[in-house]
Write a protein that holds these residues in place. Structure first.
Motif, mmCIF file in Angstrom:
data_model
loop_
_atom_site.group_PDB
_atom_site.id
_atom_site.type_symbol
_atom_site.label_atom_id
_atom_site.label_comp_id
_atom_site.label_asym_id
_atom_site.label_seq_id
_atom_site.Cartn_x
_atom_site.Cartn_y
_atom_site.Cartn_z
ATOM 1 N N ALA A 180 0.832 -1.210 0.000
ATOM 2 C CA ALA A 180 0.000 0.000 0.000
ATOM 3 C C ALA A 180 0.864 1.257 0.000
ATOM 4 C CB ALA A 180 -0.917 0.003 1.221
ATOM 5 N N ASN A 181 2.031 1.176 0.619
ATOM 6 C CA ASN A 181 2.928 2.333 0.614
ATOM 7 C C ASN A 181 3.332 2.695 -0.807
ATOM 8 O OD1 ASN A 181 4.713 4.034 2.622
ATOM 9 N ND2 ASN A 181 6.059 3.473 0.939
ATOM 10 N N SER A 182 3.644 1.680 -1.604
ATOM 11 C CA SER A 182 4.056 1.914 -2.993
ATOM 12 C C SER A 182 2.870 2.259 -3.877
ATOM 13 C CB SER A 182 4.775 0.677 -3.536
ATOM 14 O OG SER A 182 5.445 0.959 -4.736
ATOM 15 N N SER A 183 1.768 1.521 -3.723
ATOM 16 C CA SER A 183 0.586 1.758 -4.556
ATOM 17 C C SER A 183 -0.066 3.103 -4.247
ATOM 18 C CB SER A 183 -0.438 0.631 -4.351
ATOM 19 O OG SER A 183 0.105 -0.609 -4.753
ATOM 20 N N GLY A 184 -0.114 3.472 -2.983
ATOM 21 C CA GLY A 184 -0.669 4.774 -2.622
ATOM 22 C C GLY A 184 0.233 5.908 -3.049
ATOM 23 N N GLY A 185 1.536 5.628 -3.045
ATOM 24 C CA GLY A 185 2.485 6.667 -3.407
ATOM 25 C C GLY A 185 2.376 7.132 -4.838
ATOM 26 N N VAL A 186 1.921 6.274 -5.743
ATOM 27 C CA VAL A 186 1.926 6.644 -7.165
ATOM 28 C C VAL A 186 1.030 7.851 -7.438
ATOM 29 C CG1 VAL A 186 2.402 4.260 -7.809
ATOM 30 C CG2 VAL A 186 0.054 5.067 -7.844
ATOM 31 N N MET A 187 -0.007 8.052 -6.623
ATOM 32 C CA MET A 187 -0.880 9.214 -6.829
ATOM 33 C C MET A 187 -0.219 10.526 -6.382
ATOM 34 S SD MET A 187 -2.936 6.589 -7.118
ATOM 35 C CE MET A 187 -3.229 5.950 -5.481
ATOM 36 N N GLY A 188 0.835 10.407 -5.582
ATOM 37 C CA GLY A 188 1.542 11.602 -5.151
ATOM 38 C C GLY A 188 2.502 12.126 -6.200
ATOM 39 N N LEU A 210 -8.183 9.614 -6.716
ATOM 40 C CA LEU A 210 -7.549 8.315 -6.948
ATOM 41 C C LEU A 210 -6.930 7.775 -5.663
ATOM 42 C CD1 LEU A 210 -5.894 9.011 -10.421
ATOM 43 C CD2 LEU A 210 -7.940 7.642 -9.955
ATOM 44 N N LEU A 211 -6.405 8.669 -4.812
ATOM 45 C CA LEU A 211 -5.862 8.231 -3.521
ATOM 46 C C LEU A 211 -6.965 7.651 -2.651
ATOM 47 C CD1 LEU A 211 -3.654 8.057 -1.344
ATOM 48 C CD2 LEU A 211 -4.214 10.419 -0.714
ATOM 49 N N PHE A 212 -8.112 8.308 -2.603
ATOM 50 C CA PHE A 212 -9.234 7.800 -1.808
ATOM 51 C C PHE A 212 -9.658 6.428 -2.310
ATOM 52 C CE2 PHE A 212 -13.832 7.351 -1.078
ATOM 53 C CZ PHE A 212 -13.856 7.421 0.317
ATOM 54 N N PHE A 213 -9.692 6.271 -3.632
ATOM 55 C CA PHE A 213 -10.028 4.964 -4.208
ATOM 56 C C PHE A 213 -9.051 3.901 -3.732
ATOM 57 C CE2 PHE A 213 -9.169 1.815 -7.502
ATOM 58 C CZ PHE A 213 -10.427 1.263 -7.692
ATOM 59 N N MET A 214 -7.746 4.219 -3.742
ATOM 60 C CA MET A 214 -6.740 3.251 -3.314
ATOM 61 C C MET A 214 -6.872 2.950 -1.824
ATOM 62 S SD MET A 214 -4.364 1.198 -4.186
ATOM 63 C CE MET A 214 -4.109 1.742 -5.885
ATOM 64 N N CYS A 215 -7.160 3.965 -1.012
ATOM 65 C CA CYS A 215 -7.336 3.747 0.432
ATOM 66 C C CYS A 215 -8.481 2.779 0.693
ATOM 67 C CB CYS A 215 -7.603 5.075 1.134
ATOM 68 S SG CYS A 215 -6.184 6.181 1.233
ATOM 69 N N VAL A 216 -9.581 2.947 -0.025
ATOM 70 C CA VAL A 216 -10.735 2.062 0.129
ATOM 71 C C VAL A 216 -10.378 0.651 -0.314
ATOM 72 C CG1 VAL A 216 -13.082 1.577 -0.655
ATOM 73 C CG2 VAL A 216 -12.412 3.923 -0.084
ATOM 74 N N LEU A 217 -9.693 0.530 -1.449
ATOM 75 C CA LEU A 217 -9.304 -0.788 -1.949
ATOM 76 C C LEU A 217 -8.412 -1.515 -0.953
ATOM 77 C CD1 LEU A 217 -9.075 -2.941 -4.185
ATOM 78 C CD2 LEU A 217 -7.169 -1.609 -5.132
ATOM 79 N N VAL A 218 -7.396 -0.828 -0.426
ATOM 80 C CA VAL A 218 -6.479 -1.447 0.533
ATOM 81 C C VAL A 218 -7.217 -1.830 1.810
ATOM 82 C CG1 VAL A 218 -4.467 -1.037 1.993
ATOM 83 C CG2 VAL A 218 -4.448 -0.306 -0.400
ATOM 84 N N THR A 219 -8.121 -0.970 2.255
ATOM 85 C CA THR A 219 -8.899 -1.279 3.458
ATOM 86 C C THR A 219 -9.724 -2.537 3.256
ATOM 87 O OG1 THR A 219 -9.041 1.069 4.055
ATOM 88 C CG2 THR A 219 -10.645 -0.414 5.058
ATOM 89 N N LEU A 220 -10.364 -2.673 2.101
ATOM 90 C CA LEU A 220 -11.166 -3.869 1.809
ATOM 91 C C LEU A 220 -10.276 -5.106 1.698
ATOM 92 C CD1 LEU A 220 -13.741 -2.467 -0.784
ATOM 93 C CD2 LEU A 220 -14.141 -3.067 1.617
ATOM 94 N N GLN A 221 -9.041 -4.921 1.187
ATOM 95 C CA GLN A 221 -8.114 -6.056 1.105
ATOM 96 C C GLN A 221 -7.646 -6.491 2.485
ATOM 97 O OE1 GLN A 221 -5.179 -4.451 -1.629
ATOM 98 N NE2 GLN A 221 -6.056 -5.576 -3.351
ATOM 99 N N GLY A 222 -7.811 -5.612 3.459
ATOM 100 C CA GLY A 222 -7.470 -5.966 4.835
ATOM 101 C C GLY A 222 -8.623 -6.588 5.598
ATOM 102 N N THR A 223 -9.757 -6.821 4.919
ATOM 103 C CA THR A 223 -10.935 -7.452 5.513
ATOM 104 C C THR A 223 -11.263 -8.729 4.740
ATOM 105 O OG1 THR A 223 -12.547 -6.351 4.065
ATOM 106 C CG2 THR A 223 -11.802 -5.137 6.027
ATOM 107 N N PRO A 224 -12.166 -9.543 5.268
ATOM 108 C CA PRO A 224 -12.560 -10.761 4.545
ATOM 109 C C PRO A 224 -13.173 -10.492 3.165
ATOM 110 C CG PRO A 224 -13.207 -10.904 6.846
ATOM 111 C CD PRO A 224 -12.730 -9.506 6.629
ATOM 112 N N VAL A 225 -13.629 -9.248 2.934
ATOM 113 C CA VAL A 225 -14.262 -8.942 1.647
ATOM 114 C C VAL A 225 -13.306 -9.176 0.489
ATOM 115 C CG1 VAL A 225 -15.382 -7.144 0.264
ATOM 116 C CG2 VAL A 225 -15.806 -7.271 2.731
#
Length: 632
Positions: free
Chosen positions: A568-576, A611-626
């Motif tokens: 997530a550090n690398s994937s979130g960073g690309v939007m910066g 796009l950052l918000f989208f990535m935050c949501v995606l990573v959060t969901l990947q941290g859950t059973p969803v």
């Protein structure tokens, strides 16, 4: 001075919170120097490294010798394998510029469609990704923005399109240099066996491909608003889906370093095939939003002709302008003209389709000798032959072939052993964890033959043979590449030295323990941390070096998956990347908007945040059973 050092995380009053105040000082120094004072990156890196050494010695009681040795190991890692990849990859790119085949490749992209929305996808997204894969470090923005200008895009639109497109491929840029860095710094901070290049690359390859689907849609929206999305969504989706699918497959099943090269070529081929059987329902739009060929009637950016009409006063950008802008911003490297005494122009700035002119409307010539007309009126040249086009694509096919061969199971296993790969403890460095176990990051891996940089040298030699570049000229190009990258070399080595001192002195561990108080909520914040790092440093590699270990140590304390947070550090960073001062300066300088970076910043900021918000949501969901099943 060289006594053994045991890492501690609460040196100030046995308090993690108080210790964190001092642990954050080196990072805060770097961010202020780069983001507020706009200091050159290499100087900011050296100063921040000095601060980290002072904190390590004075606050964490790290012996002076151990602190200096830690910094030297980090600097050595910064050069090999990180800069070893970057230098040799850019050398191969410079060979294509020197031979003129870069322009052949560029023109093959430009001829795909006269529709400027499709051109934005082909040039900024597909071709930009290919440049990111091979060179990175500002090169894609510097080159594609000038190409878009030569095709008639308004300066601010050209800059915005180039910056936004430089997102999805960034994590795998420069032959996956950010992932290589991430794997090294995280493996030294955790004993999780999954923290290696292959697994981290696979995880990032399950995040950024989803982002890639959205980016082409954003590009056509920037070029032509809702109408652009409505009329060209098939091309945008084809580009995004094929890029994302190829990125996922390459990162998980083929080769992490080859990920962007494969994705870029597959995506470009898919769009080319699509436009052979499909065209937007309405006429292509020009830079003023009107159909190409119509009277513009308004605005300084109006262009009345097909692709190749160039805005007055911005028809060509001398190569010196872009590196100068980059140097002021402290970036590592941007574009290069012919590397051994050529016209000294930005690759791609030499023409819209071989037709741009220099200041004052003087006539120029392309590497193949085609004459141009004064005032940017279009090149008089025969179309590139099939043989020349094949040569233009040859370097990338050579790279794919070499890396694919090196990643075959038996070959990879053989090269992983001595004498091709040598592992040794860094001389004199003696650091242990609080439990007395040795810190794994003190072991240096010198994989001199299977290293991506070494494979790139082989690819460069074969490229020189295929493009018929004399050996002396290729050697001069190699030396020139080091000169062009002199600031990058200092910057990267300083940042990696900083990262090693932070990690091996315990400063990163202190920050990780402090942030762990956020608990499960940190999974949402992890992408934002990477975004901040890239926005300030301008480099996903640097952000991973600074925050990679922090992510996994925080994950361990908060009960989160370290692979997910590291990725997530690398994937979130690309939007910066699109809002970093370095990239903004490159884009602004290339389009003649130097000093007006704020206008470009405001145009791309909303997209960066969305796009950052989208990535935050995606990573959060990947941290859950969803979506937890997506984590390898």
């Amino acid at each position: 001075m060289f006594d053994q050092f045991t890492i501690i995380t609460d040196p100030v009053g046995d308090s993690v919170a108080l210790s964190a105040i001092f642990a954050v000082l080196p990072l805060l120094t770097l961010f202020v120097l780069l983001g507020v004072l706009r200091m050159k990156a290499w100087l900011a890196g050296v100063i921040s490294l000095t601060v980290s050494l002072l904190v390590a010695i004075a606050i964490y009681s790290m012996p002076v010798g151990q602190a200096l040795l830690s910094a030297t190991e980090g600097a050595a890692f910064g050069f090999f394998p990180i800069l070893w990849i970057v230098v040799n990859a850019i050398w191969v790119y410079n060979l294509t510029v020197a031979s003129g085949h870069f322009d052949v490749l560029r023109r093959s992209f430009e001829r795909v469609s006269p529709d400027m929305r499709i051109q934005a996808i082909i040039i900024a997204f597909c071709f930009g990704a290919l440049l990111e894969a091979l060179a990175g470090f500002g090169t894609p923005v510097a080159i594609t923005v000038v190409m878009l200008m030569a095709l008639g895009f308004r300066p601010i639109n050209a800059a915005a399109v180039a910056l936004i497109a430089n997102t999805a491929p960034v994590a795998f840029g420069a032959l996956a240099t950010p992932i290589v860095t991430l794997g090294t710094v995280t493996s030294g901070a955790s004993d999780d066996p999954r923290l290696n290049v292959d697994t981290l690359g696979a995880m990032v390859g399950r995040q950024t491909p989803i982002l890639a689907v959205l980016v082409p849609l954003v590009l056509v929206a920037v070029v032509d608003g809702r109408r652009g999305v409505r009329q060209t969504w098939p091309a945008a989706l084809v580009a995004g889906f094929t890029f994302g699918a190829a990125q996922f497959v390459a990162a998980n099943y083929v080769s992490v370093p080859l990920t962007d090269i494969i994705a870029a070529l597959v995506s470009a081929a898919a769009v080319v095939l699509l436009v052979r059987v499909w065209r937007p329902a309405t006429a292509p739009v020009g830079p003023d939003g009107a159909p190409v060929g119509a009277a513009s009637g308004s605005g300084p950016g109006a262009a009345g002709g097909p692709a190749g009409a160039v805005e007055a006063g911005a028809s060509a950008v001398p190569a010196a302008r872009v590196p100068a802008a980059a140097e002021r911003a402290g970036t590592e490297r941007v574009a290069a003209g012919p590397v051994d005494g050529g016209a000294g122009r930005v690759a791609g700035a030499g023409a819209g389709a071989g037709d741009a002119t220099g200041p004052g409307g003087r006539t120029g010539r392309t590497p193949e000798g085609g004459a141009t007309t004064p005032g940017g009126g279009g090149a008089v040249r025969a179309p590139d032959g099939a043989g020349e086009i094949a040569k233009a694509y040859a370097p990338y096919l050579i790279i794919i072939a070499i890396f694919s061969l090196a990643n075959l199971g038996p070959v990879k296993d053989a090269l992983a052993g001595e004498p091709w790969t040598v592992k040794f403890g860094w001389p004199g460095l003696d650091i242990v964890n609080p439990d007395g176990s040795a810190v794994s990051s003190t072991t240096f891996t010198l994989n001199w033959l299977p290293a991506a940089g070494t494979l790139m040298i082989l690819a460069g030699i074969l490229t020189a043979l295929v493009l018929r570049i004399p050996p002396a000229r290729a050697v001069r190009a190699y030396g020139r590449t080091y000169v062009e990258l002199r600031y990058a070399i200092v910057t990267v080595m300083a940042v990696l030295a900083l990262a090693y001192v932070l990690n091996q002195s315990g400063q990163t561990g202190t920050l990780g323990a402090f942030l762990a108080a956020a608990g499960g909520a940190f999974v949402f914040l992890s992408s934002i941390l990477g975004w901040i790092g890239v926005a300030v440093t301008g480099s996903d590699t640097s952000a991973n070096a600074l925050f990679g270990a922090l992510q996994v140590q925080t994950a361990a304390r908060a009960g989160l998956d370290p692979v997910l947070l590291a990725a997530a550090n690398s994937s979130g960073g690309v939007m910066g990347k699109m809002i970093s001062p370095q990239n903004l300066a490159i884009a602004a300088g290339a389009v003649g908007m130097a000093g007006r970076e704020g206008e470009i910043f405001r145009k791309v900021l909303v997209w960066s945040l969305l796009l950052l918000f989208f990535m935050c949501v995606l990573v959060t969901l990947q941290g859950t059973p969803v979506l937890g099943w997506m984590v390898p």
